[in-house]
Design an enzyme around this catalytic site. Structure first.
Site, mmCIF file in Angstrom:
data_model
loop_
_atom_site.group_PDB
_atom_site.id
_atom_site.type_symbol
_atom_site.label_atom_id
_atom_site.label_comp_id
_atom_site.label_asym_id
_atom_site.label_seq_id
_atom_site.Cartn_x
_atom_site.Cartn_y
_atom_site.Cartn_z
ATOM 1 N N PRO A 137 0.851 -1.191 0.000
ATOM 2 C CA PRO A 137 0.000 0.000 0.000
ATOM 3 C C PRO A 137 0.886 1.240 0.000
ATOM 4 C CG PRO A 137 -0.112 -1.145 2.120
ATOM 5 C CD PRO A 137 0.719 -1.979 1.214
ATOM 6 N N HIS A 138 0.535 2.206 -0.834
ATOM 7 C CA HIS A 138 1.379 3.388 -0.952
ATOM 8 C C HIS A 138 0.572 4.595 -1.397
ATOM 9 C CE1 HIS A 138 1.345 1.482 -4.924
ATOM 10 N NE2 HIS A 138 1.418 2.702 -5.403
#
Length: 158
Positions: free
Chosen positions: A66-67
């Protein structure tokens, strides 16, 4: 850019309590926001959920990255979390995700953001690395595994 330069034991959760995607993101964001000035937990969660709407950040083999990019921070931050039981992260292979690398970058850090995404992808490509991360006793061992593997990758590339 080496992942091990951005990740310290302080930013490792060897066993998260969350049982679903949103719960995991909330747990990671709460801890990261408590430790980093300029990161607001609610803003970070919403940014990550917006990114997830574009497509799951799970990359297969039990790994997700996740970013997002945020205003108000001055460098890239990486947070690692592990779920021994696994979490449904809407993966293409329909397998639970166990290893999570959260990357939060300043809005202007396009190259750095991509470099860290690439470093994580390179690191977890190897089955044995993922197995060692799953078997690690604590955050210190997780950081050591990442550092040692990055050294091996760099030596192999020379």
């Amino acid at each position: 850019m080496l992942l091990s330069q951005l990740l310290s034991e302080e930013f490792v959760a060897p066993q998260v309590e969350a049982e679903d995607k949103r719960g995991l993101l909330e747990e990671m964001c709460r801890d990261l926001a408590a430790k980093v000035d300029g990161i607001e937990c609610d803003v970070l969660i919403e940014s990550l959920l917006e990114r997830e709407k574009l497509g799951s950040t799970a990359i297969g083999h039990g790994v997700a990255i996740p970013h997002c990019k945020l205003k108000g921070i001055d460098r890239v931050h990486v947070y690692f979390a592990r779920s021994l039981r696994g979490i449904d992260f809407q993966t293409l292979d329909d397998e639970p995700v166990h290893l999570f690398f959260l990357i939060v970058a300043p809005e202007s850090a396009v190259k750095e953001h991509l470099d860290v995404l690439s470093a994580v992808s390179r690191l977890v490509r190897d089955d044995s690395v993922r197995e060692r991360l799953m078997a690690a006793a604590d955050g210190s061992e997780i950081c050591r595994i990442i550092r040692d593997e990055e050294k091996r990758i760099v030596r192999r590339a020379v």
